[in-house]
Scaffold this motif. Structure first.
Motif, PDB file in Angstrom:
ATOM      1  N   ILE A  55      26.570  52.140  38.791  1.00 57.36           N
ATOM      2  CA  ILE A  55      27.036  51.792  37.344  1.00 57.36           C
ATOM      3  C   ILE A  55      26.099  52.103  36.294  1.00 57.36           C
ATOM      4  O   ILE A  55      26.216  52.638  35.324  1.00 57.36           O
ATOM      5  CB  ILE A  55      27.909  50.399  37.163  1.00 57.36           C
ATOM      6  N   TYR A 113      25.896  54.647  33.004  1.00 55.55           N
ATOM      7  CA  TYR A 113      26.245  54.099  31.720  1.00 55.55           C
ATOM      8  C   TYR A 113      25.002  53.496  30.849  1.00 55.55           C
ATOM      9  O   TYR A 113      24.929  53.190  29.993  1.00 55.55           O
ATOM     10  CB  TYR A 113      27.373  53.121  31.572  1.00 55.55           C
ATOM     11  N   CYS A 142      24.933  47.907  32.827  1.00 54.62           N
ATOM     12  CA  CYS A 142      25.686  47.318  34.147  1.00 54.62           C
ATOM     13  C   CYS A 142      26.145  45.939  33.678  1.00 54.62           C
ATOM     14  O   CYS A 142      25.299  45.012  33.641  1.00 54.62           O
ATOM     15  CB  CYS A 142      25.011  47.288  35.498  1.00 54.62           C
ATOM     16  N   SER A 169      30.589  43.883  36.949  1.00 52.36           N
ATOM     17  CA  SER A 169      30.737  45.309  37.291  1.00 52.36           C
ATOM     18  C   SER A 169      31.782  45.755  38.230  1.00 52.36           C
ATOM     19  O   SER A 169      32.444  46.816  37.882  1.00 52.36           O
ATOM     20  CB  SER A 169      29.490  46.112  37.610  1.00 52.36           C
ATOM     21  N   CYS A 198      34.516  44.662  37.831  1.00 50.92           N
ATOM     22  CA  CYS A 198      36.090  45.015  37.016  1.00 50.92           C
ATOM     23  C   CYS A 198      36.504  46.316  36.646  1.00 50.92           C
ATOM     24  O   CYS A 198      37.544  46.726  36.384  1.00 50.92           O
ATOM     25  CB  CYS A 198      36.096  44.213  35.942  1.00 50.92           C
ATOM     26  N   LEU A 199      35.268  47.328  36.890  1.00 49.12           N
ATOM     27  CA  LEU A 199      35.329  48.691  36.562  1.00 49.12           C
ATOM     28  C   LEU A 199      36.149  49.463  37.800  1.00 49.12           C
ATOM     29  O   LEU A 199      36.818  50.713  37.595  1.00 49.12           O
ATOM     30  CB  LEU A 199      34.069  49.385  36.599  1.00 49.12           C
ATOM     31  N   THR A 243      36.292  54.230  39.718  1.00 52.22           N
ATOM     32  CA  THR A 243      35.904  53.397  38.780  1.00 52.22           C
ATOM     33  C   THR A 243      36.829  53.939  37.509  1.00 52.22           C
ATOM     34  O   THR A 243      36.448  55.084  36.848  1.00 52.22           O
ATOM     35  CB  THR A 243      34.494  53.265  38.586  1.00 52.22           C
ATOM     36  N   HIS A 244      36.713  52.820  36.713  1.00 51.89           N
ATOM     37  CA  HIS A 244      37.328  53.099  35.138  1.00 51.89           C
ATOM     38  C   HIS A 244      35.976  53.668  34.450  1.00 51.89           C
ATOM     39  O   HIS A 244      34.924  53.363  34.769  1.00 51.89           O
ATOM     40  CB  HIS A 244      37.626  51.840  34.362  1.00 51.89           C
ATOM     41  N   LYS A 245      36.479  54.580  33.242  1.00 50.14           N
ATOM     42  CA  LYS A 245      35.287  54.813  32.305  1.00 50.14           C
ATOM     43  C   LYS A 245      34.931  53.448  31.671  1.00 50.14           C
ATOM     44  O   LYS A 245      36.037  52.620  31.586  1.00 50.14           O
ATOM     45  CB  LYS A 245      35.646  55.696  31.340  1.00 50.14           C
ATOM     46  N   TYR A 246      33.859  53.421  31.415  1.00 49.63           N
ATOM     47  CA  TYR A 246      33.390  51.939  30.783  1.00 49.63           C
ATOM     48  C   TYR A 246      34.095  51.519  29.669  1.00 49.63           C
ATOM     49  O   TYR A 246      34.568  50.183  29.693  1.00 49.63           O
ATOM     50  CB  TYR A 246      31.677  52.133  30.343  1.00 49.63           C
ATOM     51  N   ALA A 279      38.100  50.290  30.896  1.00 49.84           N
ATOM     52  CA  ALA A 279      38.134  49.247  32.130  1.00 49.84           C
ATOM     53  C   ALA A 279      39.332  48.318  31.497  1.00 49.84           C
ATOM     54  O   ALA A 279      39.341  47.958  30.377  1.00 49.84           O
ATOM     55  CB  ALA A 279      36.887  48.635  32.074  1.00 49.84           C
TER      56      ALA A 279
END
Length: 217
Positions: free
Chosen positions: A137, A141, A144, A148, A150-151, A194-197, A200
């Motif tokens: 992560i 991005y 972090c 994290s 949660c992504l 993973t979601h994009k930041y 999320a």
């Protein structure tokens, strides 16, 4: 430092009547064969530099098996049980009958495992240390967040994801570039699960300053 999850995971194999197969194994790539009197099949464990463990199972038991497992570390669990061959797992090992890919964050808990007799079980599990996930992560991005995990997308689905999982499953036992190949696949999988930041499910506060022209009376 113990190889990531290898000691705990391999402790589950003797009660399932698997024996280590040195002929098929190589450093970081352990094969286990089920003893013929108890069923048939194999379990393969690929342990990458103490950061993640891949478990590939394909077996059928002659007897029901259930057991409690105690987990004392934080990690990311990515699991895939192909349709019609899904094990009935409880707790962190996946929902009963689940055939989709599932992603979850596991932190210090007790897990219940159950395998029914005379039922085929086939699955791929990728267990990733929280430190490795946080490094991924951070590299993506340049930041972090503390939560994290949660992504993670709980049930991701894409043709590319199933392709990468199949490629990990089919990765040859002996290969000079095996570790690099598998890590590249893990990175691709983490990108897909993973979601994009800024997308999320758990929002992160981004401070915004409004000047006088932006404010309305």
């Amino acid at each position: 430092m113990e190889p990531f999850w290898g000691k705990e995971a391999s402790c589950l194999l003797p009660p399932l009547h698997f024996s280590y197969s040195p002929r098929q194994s190589s450093p970081g790539n352990d094969w286990y064969q089920m003893i013929s009197g108890y069923g048939r099949g194999t379990v393969r464990m690929i342990n990458y530099h103490k950061h993640f463990l891949i478990i590939i199972g394909d077996f059928r038991l002659k007897y029901d098996f259930e057991r409690l497992a105690y987990i004392f570390r934080d990690f990311i669990d990515i699991s895939w049980e192909p349709p019609h061959l899904a094990p009935r797992f409880g707790s962190w090992m996946g929902a009963p009958g689940q055939s989709a890919v599932t992603c979850r964050f596991i932190s210090h808990k007790t897990a219940y495992l159950f395998f029914a007799a005379e039922k085929p079980f086939r699955f791929i599990k990728i267990l990733i240390s929280k430190e490795y996930f946080d490094a991924f992560i951070s590299g993506r991005y340049d930041i972090c967040p503390p939560d994290s995990h949660c992504l993670l997308i709980p049930q991701p689905s894409s043709p590319e994801l199933y392709l990468f999982l199949q490629q990990i499953h089919d990765c040859p036992t002996e290969c000079a570039v095996r570790d690099m190949y598998i890590e590249n696949k893990i990175t691709e999988i983490l990108t897909l699960v993973t979601h994009k930041y800024n997308q999320a499910g758990t929002p992160y506060h981004i401070p915004v300053h409004l000047d006088s022209d932006d404010k309305q009376a």
